[in-house]
Enzyme design. Structure first.
Site, PDB file in Angstrom:
ATOM      1  N   ASP A  20      87.194  -9.705  22.448  1.00 16.45           N
ATOM      2  CA  ASP A  20      85.696 -10.211  22.186  1.00 16.45           C
ATOM      3  C   ASP A  20      85.186  -9.503  21.078  1.00 16.45           C
ATOM      4  O   ASP A  20      85.423 -10.574  19.944  1.00 16.45           O
ATOM      5  CB  ASP A  20      85.282  -9.284  23.486  1.00 16.45           C
ATOM      6  CG  ASP A  20      83.616  -9.766  23.691  1.00 16.45           C
ATOM      7  OD1 ASP A  20      83.534 -10.731  24.027  1.00 16.45           O
ATOM      8  OD2 ASP A  20      82.719  -8.761  23.431  1.00 16.45           O
ATOM      9  N   ASP A  35      88.610  -7.979  35.147  1.00 23.29           N
ATOM     10  CA  ASP A  35      87.640  -7.767  36.410  1.00 23.29           C
ATOM     11  C   ASP A  35      86.120  -8.052  35.693  1.00 23.29           C
ATOM     12  O   ASP A  35      86.094  -8.108  34.643  1.00 23.29           O
ATOM     13  CB  ASP A  35      88.024  -6.435  36.591  1.00 23.29           C
ATOM     14  CG  ASP A  35      87.396  -5.370  35.566  1.00 23.29           C
ATOM     15  OD1 ASP A  35      87.693  -5.610  34.218  1.00 23.29           O
ATOM     16  OD2 ASP A  35      86.614  -4.592  36.124  1.00 23.29           O
ATOM     17  N   GLY A  85      86.459  -7.501  19.116  1.00 24.92           N
ATOM     18  CA  GLY A  85      87.646  -6.933  18.450  1.00 24.92           C
ATOM     19  C   GLY A  85      87.990  -5.673  18.204  1.00 24.92           C
ATOM     20  O   GLY A  85      89.053  -5.158  17.507  1.00 24.92           O
ATOM     21  N   LEU A 114      91.013  -3.831  19.904  1.00 22.60           N
ATOM     22  CA  LEU A 114      92.345  -3.812  19.218  1.00 22.60           C
ATOM     23  C   LEU A 114      92.354  -3.438  17.674  1.00 22.60           C
ATOM     24  O   LEU A 114      93.468  -2.909  17.413  1.00 22.60           O
ATOM     25  CB  LEU A 114      92.834  -5.395  19.244  1.00 22.60           C
ATOM     26  CG  LEU A 114      93.035  -5.877  20.629  1.00 22.60           C
ATOM     27  CD1 LEU A 114      93.648  -7.352  20.753  1.00 22.60           C
ATOM     28  CD2 LEU A 114      94.374  -4.890  21.016  1.00 22.60           C
ATOM     29  N   ARG A 141      89.868  -9.316  40.144  1.00 15.98           N
ATOM     30  CA  ARG A 141      91.029  -9.039  39.325  1.00 15.98           C
ATOM     31  C   ARG A 141      92.262  -9.868  40.068  1.00 15.98           C
ATOM     32  O   ARG A 141      93.091 -10.509  39.483  1.00 15.98           O
ATOM     33  CB  ARG A 141      91.457  -7.627  39.389  1.00 15.98           C
ATOM     34  CG  ARG A 141      90.939  -6.754  38.179  1.00 15.98           C
ATOM     35  CD  ARG A 141      91.570  -5.453  38.210  1.00 15.98           C
ATOM     36  NE  ARG A 141      90.750  -4.316  37.789  1.00 15.98           N
ATOM     37  CZ  ARG A 141      90.594  -4.110  36.557  1.00 15.98           C
ATOM     38  NH1 ARG A 141      91.022  -4.617  35.477  1.00 15.98           N
ATOM     39  NH2 ARG A 141      89.707  -3.103  36.147  1.00 15.98           N
TER      40      ARG A 141
END
Ligand code: IMP
Length: 221
Positions: free
Chosen positions: A134, A195, A136, A139, A201
């Site tokens: 999203d 989720d 970032g 990450l 999920r």
């Protein structure tokens, strides 16, 4: 980066998957629309497996070290590992890590907590497996931790979904995603391990979440 498949607002669905678009009645209030059907996902996962194998083929005797981000990426990572096996890829090691992010800017220190034991990192080539990128931030921070603090030899990133329009401007150039399954529009999605406040999920496909349901769960989504 290898080719990315762009998902339109109307969804990516094979003709034979129209049944998935008519959800069970109890799910109707939670789901807005089917965004990516299960057969489209399965095909794309096989494609990603092929791209990953082509890149690691140079040293196929080495096991591929996956760093799977809990909980959302587990369904994708399992499918990816099996696709890599089916395509005669290298052996795979599964490693798990959990992240929680706070705040929405790069400047606030400690905005991403990283939890979990990863015993063998130093000098290894790692492949992070994520469900969705999203802003970032998650990450960016996880890659920095593995590379700079834990001294991995290399850190590549494979994500099933990316929302490029949501990326923080300061990460647009620097956060390189090596393998991306689908670019999705800026809507809240769930299913295939992803989720909405622990709901949805288990869906074998990816949906956009109903706005009223999302608003009701927003604090925990
Ligand atoms: P980022 O740090 O902003 O890139 O956020 C990544 C994390 O936000 C993902 O691992 C998800 O947990 C969560 N996320 C972002 N967008 C969605 C969505 O549409 N559905 C479910 N989770 C999402």
């Amino acid at each position: 980066m290898n080719s990315v498949v762009k998902v339109p607002e109307t969804g990516l669905i094979h003709d034979e998957d129209t049944g998935e678009a008519s959800f069970r009645a109890d799910l109707q209030p939670q789901i807005s629309r089917l965004l990516i059907s299960s057969t489209v996902i399965a095909e794309r996962v096989m494609g990603l497996a092929g791209d990953i194998i082509a890149d690691v083929r140079r040293d196929s005797s080495k096991a591929l070290q996956l760093v799977i981000v809990l909980k959302g990426a587990t369904v994708f990572a399992n499918a990816l590992a099996q696709a890599i096996f089916r395509r005669n890829g290298p052996p795979i090691r599964f490693n798990y890590i959990k992240t929680s992010s706070y705040g929405r800017d790069l400047s606030s220190s400690g905005h991403v907590d990283i939890m979990g034991q990863l015993p063998y990192v130093r000098g290894r080539d790692l492949l992070i497996v994520e469900d969705i990128v999203d802003t970032g931030l998650t990450l960016h921070e996880l890659r920095r931790y593995l590379r700079d603090e834990r001294k991995a030899a290399s850190v590549s990133i494979c994500t099933l979904l990316d929302k490029p329009t949501r990326r923080l401007p300061e990460l647009r150039q620097t956060l390189k995603l090596d393998y991306v399954g689908f670019n999705v529009p800026d809507v809240f999605v769930a299913g295939y391990g992803i989720d909405c406040a622990e709901h949805l999920r288990e869906l074998p496909f990816i949906v956009s979440v109903n706005e009223a349901f999302f608003a009701q769960k927003q604090e925990s989504c």
